[in-house]
Design a protein around this motif. Structure first.
Motif, PDB file in Angstrom:
ATOM      1  N   LYS A  52     -74.935  39.161 -96.474  1.00 45.16           N
ATOM      2  CA  LYS A  52     -75.463  37.953 -95.421  1.00 45.16           C
ATOM      3  C   LYS A  52     -74.322  36.548 -95.728  1.00 45.16           C
ATOM      4  CE  LYS A  52     -78.858  37.167 -93.834  1.00 45.16           C
ATOM      5  NZ  LYS A  52     -79.440  37.604 -92.454  1.00 45.16           N
ATOM      6  N   ALA A  53     -73.856  36.369 -96.745  1.00 43.95           N
ATOM      7  CA  ALA A  53     -72.907  35.255 -97.004  1.00 43.95           C
ATOM      8  C   ALA A  53     -71.712  35.728 -96.264  1.00 43.95           C
ATOM      9  CB  ALA A  53     -72.559  34.993 -98.307  1.00 43.95           C
ATOM     10  N   PHE A  54     -71.224  36.882 -95.855  1.00 49.65           N
ATOM     11  CA  PHE A  54     -70.120  37.136 -95.071  1.00 49.65           C
ATOM     12  C   PHE A  54     -70.416  37.132 -93.664  1.00 49.65           C
ATOM     13  CE2 PHE A  54     -68.236  38.624 -99.159  1.00 49.65           C
ATOM     14  CZ  PHE A  54     -67.135  38.051 -98.973  1.00 49.65           C
ATOM     15  N   THR A  55     -71.495  37.333 -93.228  1.00 50.31           N
ATOM     16  CA  THR A  55     -71.897  37.264 -91.737  1.00 50.31           C
ATOM     17  C   THR A  55     -71.487  35.792 -91.148  1.00 50.31           C
ATOM     18  OG1 THR A  55     -74.034  36.534 -92.189  1.00 50.31           O
ATOM     19  CG2 THR A  55     -73.653  38.840 -91.985  1.00 50.31           C
ATOM     20  N   ARG A  56     -71.436  34.850 -92.031  1.00 44.25           N
ATOM     21  CA  ARG A  56     -71.125  33.455 -91.664  1.00 44.25           C
ATOM     22  C   ARG A  56     -69.731  33.196 -91.279  1.00 44.25           C
ATOM     23  NH1 ARG A  56     -74.970  32.607 -96.154  1.00 44.25           N
ATOM     24  NH2 ARG A  56     -77.050  32.524 -95.302  1.00 44.25           N
ATOM     25  N   ILE A  57     -68.810  34.148 -91.610  1.00 46.78           N
ATOM     26  CA  ILE A  57     -67.380  33.702 -91.600  1.00 46.78           C
ATOM     27  C   ILE A  57     -66.878  34.166 -90.027  1.00 46.78           C
ATOM     28  CG2 ILE A  57     -66.801  33.820 -93.942  1.00 46.78           C
ATOM     29  CD1 ILE A  57     -65.494  36.494 -93.213  1.00 46.78           C
ATOM     30  N   GLY A  58     -67.797  34.797 -89.501  1.00 48.70           N
ATOM     31  CA  GLY A  58     -67.579  35.190 -87.937  1.00 48.70           C
ATOM     32  C   GLY A  58     -66.370  36.307 -87.630  1.00 48.70           C
ATOM     33  N   VAL A  59     -65.980  37.050 -88.604  1.00 52.30           N
ATOM     34  CA  VAL A  59     -65.228  38.193 -88.389  1.00 52.30           C
ATOM     35  C   VAL A  59     -65.805  39.317 -89.173  1.00 52.30           C
ATOM     36  CG1 VAL A  59     -63.179  36.572 -88.475  1.00 52.30           C
ATOM     37  CG2 VAL A  59     -63.678  37.574 -90.361  1.00 52.30           C
ATOM     38  N   LYS A  60     -65.188  40.502 -88.704  1.00 58.60           N
ATOM     39  CA  LYS A  60     -65.747  41.603 -89.253  1.00 58.60           C
ATOM     40  C   LYS A  60     -65.190  41.920 -90.459  1.00 58.60           C
ATOM     41  CE  LYS A  60     -66.140  44.033 -84.456  1.00 58.60           C
ATOM     42  NZ  LYS A  60     -65.750  45.266 -83.752  1.00 58.60           N
ATOM     43  N   VAL A  61     -65.928  42.407 -91.371  1.00 59.34           N
ATOM     44  CA  VAL A  61     -65.219  42.547 -92.798  1.00 59.34           C
ATOM     45  C   VAL A  61     -66.000  43.914 -93.371  1.00 59.34           C
ATOM     46  CG1 VAL A  61     -65.014  40.328 -93.202  1.00 59.34           C
ATOM     47  CG2 VAL A  61     -66.983  41.286 -93.944  1.00 59.34           C
ATOM     48  N   THR A  62     -65.320  44.486 -94.383  1.00 59.63           N
ATOM     49  CA  THR A  62     -65.925  45.675 -95.036  1.00 59.63           C
ATOM     50  C   THR A  62     -65.782  45.113 -96.581  1.00 59.63           C
ATOM     51  OG1 THR A  62     -65.344  47.075 -93.272  1.00 59.63           O
ATOM     52  CG2 THR A  62     -65.888  48.188 -95.433  1.00 59.63           C
ATOM     53  N   ILE A  63     -66.701  45.040 -97.344  1.00 60.89           N
ATOM     54  CA  ILE A  63     -66.796  44.825 -98.566  1.00 60.89           C
ATOM     55  C   ILE A  63     -67.398  46.071 -99.520  1.00 60.89           C
ATOM     56  CG2 ILE A  63     -66.980  42.328 -98.195  1.00 60.89           C
ATOM     57  CD1 ILE A  63     -70.110  42.480 -98.658  1.00 60.89           C
ATOM     58  N   GLY A  64     -67.340  45.594-100.815  1.00 59.11           N
ATOM     59  CA  GLY A  64     -67.806  46.600-101.876  1.00 59.11           C
ATOM     60  C   GLY A  64     -68.744  45.634-102.952  1.00 59.11           C
ATOM     61  N   HIS A  65     -68.491  45.982-104.037  1.00 56.71           N
ATOM     62  CA  HIS A  65     -69.283  45.159-105.299  1.00 56.71           C
ATOM     63  C   HIS A  65     -70.628  45.512-105.755  1.00 56.71           C
ATOM     64  CE1 HIS A  65     -69.598  42.140-108.268  1.00 56.71           C
ATOM     65  NE2 HIS A  65     -70.461  41.377-107.485  1.00 56.71           N
ATOM     66  N   SER A  66     -71.479  45.519-104.700  1.00 61.82           N
ATOM     67  CA  SER A  66     -72.959  45.645-105.298  1.00 61.82           C
ATOM     68  C   SER A  66     -73.258  47.017-105.530  1.00 61.82           C
ATOM     69  CB  SER A  66     -73.789  45.148-104.291  1.00 61.82           C
ATOM     70  OG  SER A  66     -73.828  46.103-103.160  1.00 61.82           O
ATOM     71  N   HIS A  67     -72.457  47.907-105.008  1.00 63.34           N
ATOM     72  CA  HIS A  67     -73.020  49.421-105.247  1.00 63.34           C
ATOM     73  C   HIS A  67     -74.224  50.109-104.477  1.00 63.34           C
ATOM     74  CE1 HIS A  67     -70.928  49.522-109.530  1.00 63.34           C
ATOM     75  NE2 HIS A  67     -70.158  48.999-108.772  1.00 63.34           N
ATOM     76  N   SER A  68     -74.486  48.983-103.595  1.00 65.60           N
ATOM     77  CA  SER A  68     -75.689  49.179-102.661  1.00 65.60           C
ATOM     78  C   SER A  68     -75.123  49.162-101.306  1.00 65.60           C
ATOM     79  CB  SER A  68     -76.789  48.419-102.998  1.00 65.60           C
ATOM     80  OG  SER A  68     -77.232  48.280-104.308  1.00 65.60           O
ATOM     81  N   PRO A  69     -75.010  50.284-100.495  1.00 71.73           N
ATOM     82  CA  PRO A  69     -74.335  50.263 -99.106  1.00 71.73           C
ATOM     83  C   PRO A  69     -75.332  49.272 -98.352  1.00 71.73           C
ATOM     84  CG  PRO A  69     -75.121  52.117 -99.418  1.00 71.73           C
ATOM     85  CD  PRO A  69     -75.165  51.359-100.617  1.00 71.73           C
ATOM     86  N   GLY A  70     -74.758  48.997 -97.297  1.00 73.26           N
ATOM     87  CA  GLY A  70     -75.477  48.187 -96.193  1.00 73.26           C
ATOM     88  C   GLY A  70     -74.719  47.851 -94.973  1.00 73.26           C
ATOM     89  N   ILE A  71     -75.545  47.355 -93.741  1.00 75.13           N
ATOM     90  CA  ILE A  71     -74.744  46.935 -92.566  1.00 75.13           C
ATOM     91  C   ILE A  71     -75.689  45.515 -92.319  1.00 75.13           C
ATOM     92  CG2 ILE A  71     -74.172  47.093 -90.168  1.00 75.13           C
ATOM     93  CD1 ILE A  71     -74.218  50.169 -90.857  1.00 75.13           C
ATOM     94  N   GLU A  72     -74.809  44.566 -92.030  1.00 73.55           N
ATOM     95  CA  GLU A  72     -75.426  43.309 -91.658  1.00 73.55           C
ATOM     96  C   GLU A  72     -74.551  42.650 -90.486  1.00 73.55           C
ATOM     97  OE1 GLU A  72     -78.725  40.761 -91.190  1.00 73.55           O
ATOM     98  OE2 GLU A  72     -78.609  42.239 -92.781  1.00 73.55           O
ATOM     99  N   GLU A  73     -74.966  42.798 -89.331  1.00 73.29           N
ATOM    100  CA  GLU A  73     -74.070  42.257 -88.274  1.00 73.29           C
ATOM    101  C   GLU A  73     -72.596  42.831 -88.298  1.00 73.29           C
ATOM    102  OE1 GLU A  73     -74.638  37.892 -88.241  1.00 73.29           O
ATOM    103  OE2 GLU A  73     -76.756  38.207 -87.897  1.00 73.29           O
ATOM    104  N   GLY A  74     -71.641  42.188 -88.627  1.00 69.12           N
ATOM    105  CA  GLY A  74     -70.240  42.462 -88.777  1.00 69.12           C
ATOM    106  C   GLY A  74     -69.941  42.822 -89.999  1.00 69.12           C
ATOM    107  N   VAL A  75     -70.764  43.049 -91.041  1.00 72.77           N
ATOM    108  CA  VAL A  75     -70.562  43.230 -92.357  1.00 72.77           C
ATOM    109  C   VAL A  75     -70.935  44.590 -92.641  1.00 72.77           C
ATOM    110  CG1 VAL A  75     -70.656  42.317 -94.591  1.00 72.77           C
ATOM    111  CG2 VAL A  75     -70.502  40.872 -92.938  1.00 72.77           C
TER     112      VAL A  75
END
Length: 556
Positions: A486-509
């Protein structure tokens, strides 16, 4: 005198295809305020309001003496008997075989299909012997240019009618398609509130916004996945705030499900380009037919944690001849948390019993762990990009906080690494450069790596692949806040992240899962971790691929 706003409310209220809640949402008004306004207009007698008796509506009423009528099901504009028979045949086949490939998308009422995408979908289903399911949903658009007096808005495109799925279909013991639930396309969080409706099963819902999340389950089971489908119809929204937001997040696409028995299924996302073409694995599907797809621009692995490696995931990902990387041949592989730093993790600092175990099992040597990690990287035969991640940075923290006099096992590496770092700082000061931290993991790893094409990213060093920013690990969010999708959706660009070990899709993230063992010692209770990677295709579109029981797709 009726105001313009009151007239809008009346027109929405008089549309009996909508509930009062949907009518209020249509004109961006709070539901209770909407009902108060309708009551005020009715009391004035200036405007004729249609009787909503026996009309499907919400059980919220301004006047307690006039309770809302019982909901009435509006018959859809398709052959109900045909839909029931087809759905029954599909369910019977699934009950008998627990196998097959299914493509699930959705369609909006009073809206044409995207012609080219629809044709490409037909090519996909024919080439892969897949069954197409289209979940219908309703949306009231007062500016809809496709509405006619004869049909109003209660119709669906003729192309989708033979494939309509307005009922629940249980794909196998762990997955259900909820064709009987219609979600407004303007819903900001379409999966909100559905965490328990599917009980212990994963679920697919029809919606135009791409969203995916995993729900914690007991650790003996796979986590529950909730996802939306994407749509096959064109953009058709009210030109208001909610409508424009829904239009921006409109996803022309579908979900592909490969059924592998009673419990296992493989799911991927189809995300189409504006011309209707899309890629699934190593094939591209267009209006013209099927062809070989270009090489994926990148595959980002779930967090690696080489010390805790799950060999089955590594084999399925990059080591076997039928692995994801071998089949897709990506241009590069991106890894997160490749160094676990279990040997001197600060979380173990004050645990004498665990430190005793590490010492006598010889797992407290930092250099040995780095060598093991480098061996993991060397086995990836494609160019590698290593994100700077919180576990990698644990080595830097160790150098700053440890006392080598009390750690003879690692004293030599400690002093040698610190000497290298100080020399680098001396050289930068002599050159008049500003202070910049040095990555100690890269310094040591470069001495042991045999892989010739490895790039170590610095924190905040941009790395854009196919229009997607892949430099963020996900632990640190914008302005220093804790990282999340959710935090990364606010920057307005598509991103791919890791860290939580729980996959997901939220808007462009898009967020990957984990590549290591599911049980890492510190994760207790129900879990939502999943072995999940993210593929960025040659067209810039992305999909998540899960590795389940050592398999990443259905075997032919």
């Amino acid at each position: 005198m009726v105001t313009e706003r009151q007239q809008q409310a009346v027109e929405a209220y008089n549309d009996h295809s909508l509930t009062t809640q949907e009518a209020a949402d249509l004109i961006n008004m709070n539901h209770r305020n909407f009902l108060r306004m309708i009551k005020k207009v009715r009391d004035s007698g200036e405007v004729m309001l249609k009787d909503r008796k026996n009309i499907r509506q919400m059980s919220v009423c301004v006047n307690n003496d006039n309770p809302a009528a019982e909901p009435e099901i509006v018959e859809p504009a398709w052959d109900v008997e045909h839909v029931s028979q087809r759905t029954g045949k599909i369910q019977h086949h699934l009950n008998q075989t627990r196998s097959g490939r299914y493509v699930i998308t959705a369609a909006q009422n009073a809206t044409p299909v995207h012609k080219d995408f629809w044709i490409a979908l037909q090519h996909y289903c024919k080439a892969n012997n897949a069954e197409l399911l289209v979940i219908p949903y309703r949306y009231k658009n007062v500016t809809n240019i496709h509405t006619t007096k004869d049909r109003g808005q209660e119709w669906w495109s003729a192309e989708v009618l033979p494939f309509i799925c307005d009922q629940r279909i249980q794909i196998n013991d762990n997955l259900v398609v909820f064709g009987d639930i219609s979600i407004q396309p303007t819903a900001v969080n379409p999966l909100s509130g559905f965490e328990s409706i599917s009980q212990d099963k994963s679920a697919i819902f029809g919606h135009s916004k791409r969203q995916l999340t995993t729900i914690p389950t007991p650790q003996s089971r796979l986590p529950k996945i909730l996802t939306t489908s994407g749509v096959c119809t064109i953009k058709n929204y009210v030109p208001a705030k909610a409508g424009k937001k829904a239009e921006f997040h409109h996803c022309l696409g579908a979900a592909v499900v490969e059924v592998c028995g009673d419990h296992v299924y493989h799911m991927r996302q189809i995300n189409a380009c504006s011309d209707g073409s899309f890629i699934d694995l190593n094939k591209e599907y267009t209006v013209s037919g099927v062809q070989a797809a270009g090489r994926p621009l990148a595959i980002e692995l779930g967090d690696s944690h080489a010390f805790m490696e799950d060999r089955r995931v590594s084999i399925a990902t990059f080591e076997s001849d039928d692995s994801i990387c071998a089949v897709l041949n990506p241009e590069r592989v991106v890894v997160n948390d490749v160094l676990d730093f279990h040997s001197r993790n600060h979380h173990h600092k004050n645990d004498p019993l665990y430190n005793y175990w590490k010492h006598h099992s010889h797992t407290d040597c930092v250099e040995s762990e780095i060598k093991l990690t480098c061996h993991y990287i060397d086995r990836i035969r494609w160019p590698v990009i290593i994100k700077r991640s919180n576990h990698d940075e644990a080595m830097e923290r160790w150098l700053k906080e440890a006392d080598p006099k009390h750690d003879p096992r690692n004293a030599r590496l400690y002093h040698a690494t610190m000497a290298q770092i100080l020399t680098i700082h001396d050289e930068r000061m002599a050159a008049g450069l500003v202070y910049e931290s040095v990555d100690p993991f890269e310094l040591v790893a470069r001495q042991h790596l045999e892989h010739s094409d490895v790039r170590f990213l610095r924190r905040d060093e941009s790395c854009v692949i196919g229009g997607v920013e892949v430099s963020y690990h996900g632990d640190q969010g914008p302005n220093g806040v804790r990282g999340s999708r959710k935090a990364f959706t606010r920057i307005g660009v598509k991103v791919t992240i890791g860290h939580s070990h729980s996959p997901g899709i939220e808007e462009g993230v898009y967020q990957v899962g984990v590549s290591a063992k599911m049980d890492m010692g510190y994760n207790k209770g129900p879990g939502s971790w999943l072995h999940t990677h993210c593929v960025t295709y040659a067209n810039g579109k992305r999909t998540l691929i899960n590795v389940i029981d050592g398999q990443w797709r259905a075997t032919e």
